[in-house]
Design a protein around this motif. Structure first.
Motif, PDB file in Angstrom:
ATOM      1  N   GLY A  59      -2.004  14.383   3.114  1.00 40.85           N
ATOM      2  CA  GLY A  59      -3.370  14.886   3.225  1.00 40.85           C
ATOM      3  C   GLY A  59      -4.031  15.199   1.901  1.00 40.85           C
ATOM      4  O   GLY A  59      -5.259  15.346   1.828  1.00 40.85           O
ATOM      5  N   GLU A  60      -3.233  15.297   0.840  1.00 37.01           N
ATOM      6  CA  GLU A  60      -3.762  15.566  -0.495  1.00 37.01           C
ATOM      7  C   GLU A  60      -4.072  14.286  -1.258  1.00 37.01           C
ATOM      8  O   GLU A  60      -4.575  14.352  -2.385  1.00 37.01           O
ATOM      9  N   ILE A  61      -3.771  13.145  -0.661  1.00 34.83           N
ATOM     10  CA  ILE A  61      -3.978  11.856  -1.318  1.00 34.83           C
ATOM     11  C   ILE A  61      -5.181  11.172  -0.676  1.00 34.83           C
ATOM     12  O   ILE A  61      -5.237  10.987   0.533  1.00 34.83           O
ATOM     13  N   TYR A 101      -3.014  10.517   5.605  1.00 38.99           N
ATOM     14  CA  TYR A 101      -3.767  10.352   4.364  1.00 38.99           C
ATOM     15  C   TYR A 101      -5.248  10.625   4.601  1.00 38.99           C
ATOM     16  O   TYR A 101      -5.771  10.428   5.704  1.00 38.99           O
ATOM     17  N   ASP A 102      -5.921  11.087   3.564  1.00 35.02           N
ATOM     18  CA  ASP A 102      -7.359  11.358   3.608  1.00 35.02           C
ATOM     19  C   ASP A 102      -8.072  10.033   3.331  1.00 35.02           C
ATOM     20  O   ASP A 102      -8.192   9.610   2.182  1.00 35.02           O
ATOM     21  N   VAL A 103      -8.550   9.379   4.378  1.00 33.27           N
ATOM     22  CA  VAL A 103      -9.062   8.007   4.274  1.00 33.27           C
ATOM     23  C   VAL A 103     -10.576   7.974   4.453  1.00 33.27           C
ATOM     24  O   VAL A 103     -11.115   8.537   5.413  1.00 33.27           O
ATOM     25  N   THR A 104     -11.234   7.295   3.534  1.00 33.85           N
ATOM     26  CA  THR A 104     -12.663   7.021   3.625  1.00 33.85           C
ATOM     27  C   THR A 104     -12.848   5.509   3.708  1.00 33.85           C
ATOM     28  O   THR A 104     -12.192   4.762   2.976  1.00 33.85           O
ATOM     29  N   ALA A 105     -13.722   5.067   4.601  1.00 34.19           N
ATOM     30  CA  ALA A 105     -13.973   3.641   4.794  1.00 34.19           C
ATOM     31  C   ALA A 105     -15.439   3.329   4.534  1.00 34.19           C
ATOM     32  O   ALA A 105     -16.320   4.099   4.905  1.00 34.19           O
ATOM     33  N   VAL A 106     -15.677   2.184   3.901  1.00 34.27           N
ATOM     34  CA  VAL A 106     -17.020   1.671   3.676  1.00 34.27           C
ATOM     35  C   VAL A 106     -17.075   0.268   4.256  1.00 34.27           C
ATOM     36  O   VAL A 106     -16.202  -0.561   3.965  1.00 34.27           O
ATOM     37  N   GLU A 107     -18.069  -0.004   5.071  1.00 34.78           N
ATOM     38  CA  GLU A 107     -18.172  -1.299   5.739  1.00 34.78           C
ATOM     39  C   GLU A 107     -19.641  -1.704   5.848  1.00 34.78           C
ATOM     40  O   GLU A 107     -20.465  -0.911   6.303  1.00 34.78           O
ATOM     41  N   ASP A 109     -13.828   8.969 -10.324  1.00 40.92           N
ATOM     42  CA  ASP A 109     -12.460   9.510 -10.199  1.00 40.92           C
ATOM     43  C   ASP A 109     -12.246  10.266  -8.889  1.00 40.92           C
ATOM     44  O   ASP A 109     -11.639  11.336  -8.864  1.00 40.92           O
ATOM     45  N   SER A 110     -12.719   9.715  -7.788  1.00 41.04           N
ATOM     46  CA  SER A 110     -12.628  10.406  -6.501  1.00 41.04           C
ATOM     47  C   SER A 110     -11.370  10.071  -5.699  1.00 41.04           C
ATOM     48  O   SER A 110     -10.915  10.887  -4.889  1.00 41.04           O
ATOM     49  N   PHE A 111     -10.805   8.878  -5.899  1.00 40.06           N
ATOM     50  CA  PHE A 111      -9.758   8.397  -5.001  1.00 40.06           C
ATOM     51  C   PHE A 111      -8.489   8.028  -5.768  1.00 40.06           C
ATOM     52  O   PHE A 111      -8.536   7.573  -6.905  1.00 40.06           O
ATOM     53  N   ASP A 112      -7.373   8.231  -5.102  1.00 38.33           N
ATOM     54  CA  ASP A 112      -6.085   7.870  -5.685  1.00 38.33           C
ATOM     55  C   ASP A 112      -5.797   6.381  -5.540  1.00 38.33           C
ATOM     56  O   ASP A 112      -5.211   5.762  -6.428  1.00 38.33           O
ATOM     57  N   VAL A 113      -6.197   5.807  -4.405  1.00 34.95           N
ATOM     58  CA  VAL A 113      -5.982   4.383  -4.124  1.00 34.95           C
ATOM     59  C   VAL A 113      -7.259   3.826  -3.516  1.00 34.95           C
ATOM     60  O   VAL A 113      -7.861   4.444  -2.629  1.00 34.95           O
ATOM     61  N   ILE A 173       0.848  -1.196   0.000  1.00 33.27           N
ATOM     62  CA  ILE A 173       0.000   0.000   0.000  1.00 33.27           C
ATOM     63  C   ILE A 173       0.881   1.243   0.000  1.00 33.27           C
ATOM     64  O   ILE A 173       0.662   2.188  -0.776  1.00 33.27           O
ATOM     65  N   HIS A 174       1.886   1.260   0.849  1.00 32.84           N
ATOM     66  CA  HIS A 174       2.785   2.416   0.921  1.00 32.84           C
ATOM     67  C   HIS A 174       3.534   2.622  -0.391  1.00 32.84           C
ATOM     68  O   HIS A 174       3.735   3.776  -0.834  1.00 32.84           O
ATOM     69  N   ARG A 175       3.941   1.553  -1.019  1.00 34.85           N
ATOM     70  CA  ARG A 175       4.623   1.691  -2.308  1.00 34.85           C
ATOM     71  C   ARG A 175       3.709   2.333  -3.338  1.00 34.85           C
ATOM     72  O   ARG A 175       4.135   3.201  -4.108  1.00 34.85           O
ATOM     73  N   CYS A 176       2.448   1.908  -3.365  1.00 34.15           N
ATOM     74  CA  CYS A 176       1.490   2.502  -4.300  1.00 34.15           C
ATOM     75  C   CYS A 176       1.281   3.983  -3.997  1.00 34.15           C
ATOM     76  O   CYS A 176       1.252   4.818  -4.909  1.00 34.15           O
ATOM     77  N   LEU A 177       1.141   4.309  -2.729  1.00 32.85           N
ATOM     78  CA  LEU A 177       0.950   5.701  -2.339  1.00 32.85           C
ATOM     79  C   LEU A 177       2.151   6.554  -2.724  1.00 32.85           C
ATOM     80  O   LEU A 177       2.005   7.690  -3.200  1.00 32.85           O
ATOM     81  N   GLU A 178       3.343   6.014  -2.551  1.00 41.08           N
ATOM     82  CA  GLU A 178       4.555   6.746  -2.916  1.00 41.08           C
ATOM     83  C   GLU A 178       4.652   6.944  -4.420  1.00 41.08           C
ATOM     84  O   GLU A 178       5.063   8.006  -4.898  1.00 41.08           O
ATOM     85  N   GLU A 179       4.235   5.930  -5.190  1.00 41.70           N
ATOM     86  CA  GLU A 179       4.323   6.015  -6.647  1.00 41.70           C
ATOM     87  C   GLU A 179       3.420   7.090  -7.223  1.00 41.70           C
ATOM     88  O   GLU A 179       3.756   7.732  -8.226  1.00 41.70           O
TER      89      GLU A 179
END
Length: 266
Positions: free
Chosen positions: A47-49, A70-76, A108-112, A33-39
């Motif tokens: 905070g912009e991701i 990170y700006d995190v949204t969760a769905v459960e 197109d709302s989220f980077d990851v 996950i961190h590698r993807c975020l860094e890429e």
């Protein structure tokens, strides 16, 4: 209450991921996950991701990622899990919902986007494709989608052979003639092979960057991992991280994580 809700009201996912075999899965998944975020960062601050965790359970991944900024949204889907997530963190934007319908989120709302659970529980191919297509829709072009799967051979080797249910599994149709787990094997969990994953990706219009064995051999050798010293366990973890991209080990891993890239055109 659905069967899934009844199950997760009793099942402690945090405890599983805190066990030694669970730590292997968690540490490995977080590393990628961190590698993807860094890429995809391109000089942006955390905070912009924007990251979406679909099937977030009680926030095992959502909460530490939000704590990193990170700006995190969760769905459960399970109210019990969602309640625990909200109790543990006010920084995660948490909603009840499921992977088949993410209509609250624009294209197109989220980077990851993480799907670390939904594909475990969807048996029908069309439902799996719906989940993947919804994830693709809400993920930005050139963003990443990480999808976790439970692998077929792990289930056959452990349940059918190690626990000696093989004749029952064959007699009751838990396994087909190719030893692929059917829906009869487990009404809650869907087990897949690498070719199943590849077929889903092609139909969903998603492109693999890599696939990793999230836990490799760890689930097979739980008692042995538990008996290792701290130093020995760290050595095993390093061994696993060194080999988790090897395709010759992939199919027999307990869990895999497929890392997908969203193209600019569908």
């Amino acid at each position: 209450m659905t069967e899934l809700e009844e199950y997760y009201n009793k099942f402690n996912e945090d405890k599983r991921l805190d066990s030694r075999h669970g730590q292997v899965e968690f540490v490995t998944s977080m590393r990628y996950i961190h590698r993807c975020l860094e890429e995809i960062a391109e000089g942006r601050q955390p905070g912009e991701i924007k990251l979406l965790d679909v099937g977030a359970a009680t926030g095992r991944y959502s909460i530490p990622l939000s704590e990193e900024g990170y700006d995190v949204t969760a769905v459960e889907p399970v109210k019990h899990n969602l309640g625990r997530l909200k109790q543990k963190s006010s920084a995660v934007h948490a909603y009840q919902g499921n992977a088949l319908n993410l209509k609250r989120f624009a294209d197109d709302s989220f980077d990851v986007t993480l799907l670390f659970g939904p594909l475990y529980h969807l048996h029908e191919e069309e439902d799996k494709l719906t989940a993947l297509r919804e994830a693709r829709r809400v993920t930005k072009p050139q963003g990443r989608i990480l999808v976790a799967y439970i692998m077929n051979e792990f289930s056959v080797i452990t349940y059918a052979f190690k626990e000696r249910h093989i004749m029952e599994a064959l007699d009751t149709g838990m396994l087909d003639t190719e030893f692929h787990c059917t829906r009869n094997a487990n009404p809650l969990y869907s087990m897949v092979r690498l070719e199943d994953i590849a077929r889903l990706n092609e139909k969903a219009g998603l492109f693999r960057e890599k696939i990793i064995a999230a836990d490799g051999a760890a689930n097979y050798i739980r008692p042995f991992l538990n008996a290792l010293s701290t130093e020995e366990f760290e050595a095993f973890l390093q061994y696993h991280l060194t080999t988790c991209e090897r395709m010759d080990l992939m199919g027999a891993s307990g869990h895999t994580v497929d890392i997908l890239r969203v193209s600019d055109s569908v």
